[in-house]
Design an enzyme around this catalytic site. Structure first.
Site, PDB file in Angstrom:
ATOM      1  N   HIS A  32      73.194  48.367  22.667  1.00  0.00           N
ATOM      2  CA  HIS A  32      71.880  47.748  22.489  1.00  0.00           C
ATOM      3  C   HIS A  32      70.861  48.733  21.950  1.00  0.00           C
ATOM      4  CE1 HIS A  32      74.087  45.933  25.938  1.00  0.00           C
ATOM      5  NE2 HIS A  32      73.868  44.841  25.235  1.00  0.00           N
TER       6      HIS A  32
HETATM    7  S1  FES Z   1      71.745  50.171  25.423  1.00  0.00           S
HETATM    8 FE1  FES Z   1      72.779  48.603  26.510  1.00  0.00          FE
HETATM    9  S2  FES Z   1      74.460  49.617  27.395  1.00  0.00           S
HETATM   10 FE2  FES Z   1      73.387  51.185  26.345  1.00  0.00          FE
END
Ligand code: FES
Length: 202
Positions: free
Chosen positions: A161
């Site tokens: 993410h």
């Molecule tokens: S940013 Fe979601 S698991 Fe690392």
């Protein structure tokens, strides 16, 4: 998800590692180099339970070594003097530059400093993103590259993410990860040997 190179695991001794060339590499391209060292638990480590000992004598400035501790990847990064000097300048861009959030779980007292380390050149961190548990990728090289700002100073990118971390495992502002990367208990047994999972306060 993990970036651990399973083909470099010595299953018989549970010892393995990958060294990734970092900011000092010529040509700006990170290169993974298999590296076998001596991570067999010492008698002292066995007595401590799950602590593991790492020989860092071959780790060069700008390189990273990964080992396993309690089933988790633990990174040991030997930062260059330039990388150490650059950490403080990043404070305004970071969500928790002084490691105050969730500090008891993520940052031992002796690592509550800019480099989150006992010795400025050596970062020891659990390579698992505090957001949802992915393993961030090495982005040790400074400079523009996909998914990162043009003035990227080197660090880590979580591919899940998009959380980004500096070379002290400190998360940047406005990223999903709520915390900095965990610094596990650790201590230097000598200039070239580290014990992961135990410290003087354990
Ligand atoms: S940013 Fe979601 S698991 Fe690392």
């Amino acid at each position: 998800m993990s970036d651990i190179p399973t083909d470099s695991v010595d299953q018989s001794r549970r010892t393995w590692v990958a060294i990734t060339a970092g900011a000092g590499a010529i040509g700006g391209v990170a290169v993974a180099v298999p590296f076998i060292s001596t991570f067999a638990p010492s008698e002292r480590a066995k007595a401590a339970g799950s602590a593991v000992e790492a020989d860092i004598s071959a780790l060069k400035p700008g390189e990273k070594l990964t080992l396993e501790w309690r089933g988790k990847p633990v990174w040991i990064v030997r930062r260059t003097p330039e990388q150490v000097a650059g950490l403080k300048k990043l404070d305004p861009q970071l969500a928790d530059p002084d490691s105050k959030r969730n500090a008891d779980a993520t940052t031992p007292v002796y690592a509550r400093n800019t480099g989150r380390s006992i010795k400025p050149e050596f970062l020891v961190a659990v390579g698992i993103c505090p957001h949802l548990g992915c393993s961030p990728s090495d982005k040790l090289e400074a400079g523009a590259q996909p998914s990162l700002p043009d003035d990227w100073p080197g660090g880590f990118l979580c591919p899940c993410h998009g959380s980004t971390f500096d070379l002290a495992g400190r998360v940047y502002k406005n990223k999903p990860s709520p915390d900095n990367l965990e610094v596990p208990p650790h201590m230097f047994l000598s200039d070239t040997r580290l014990l992961i999972g135990e410290d003087k306060q354990a």
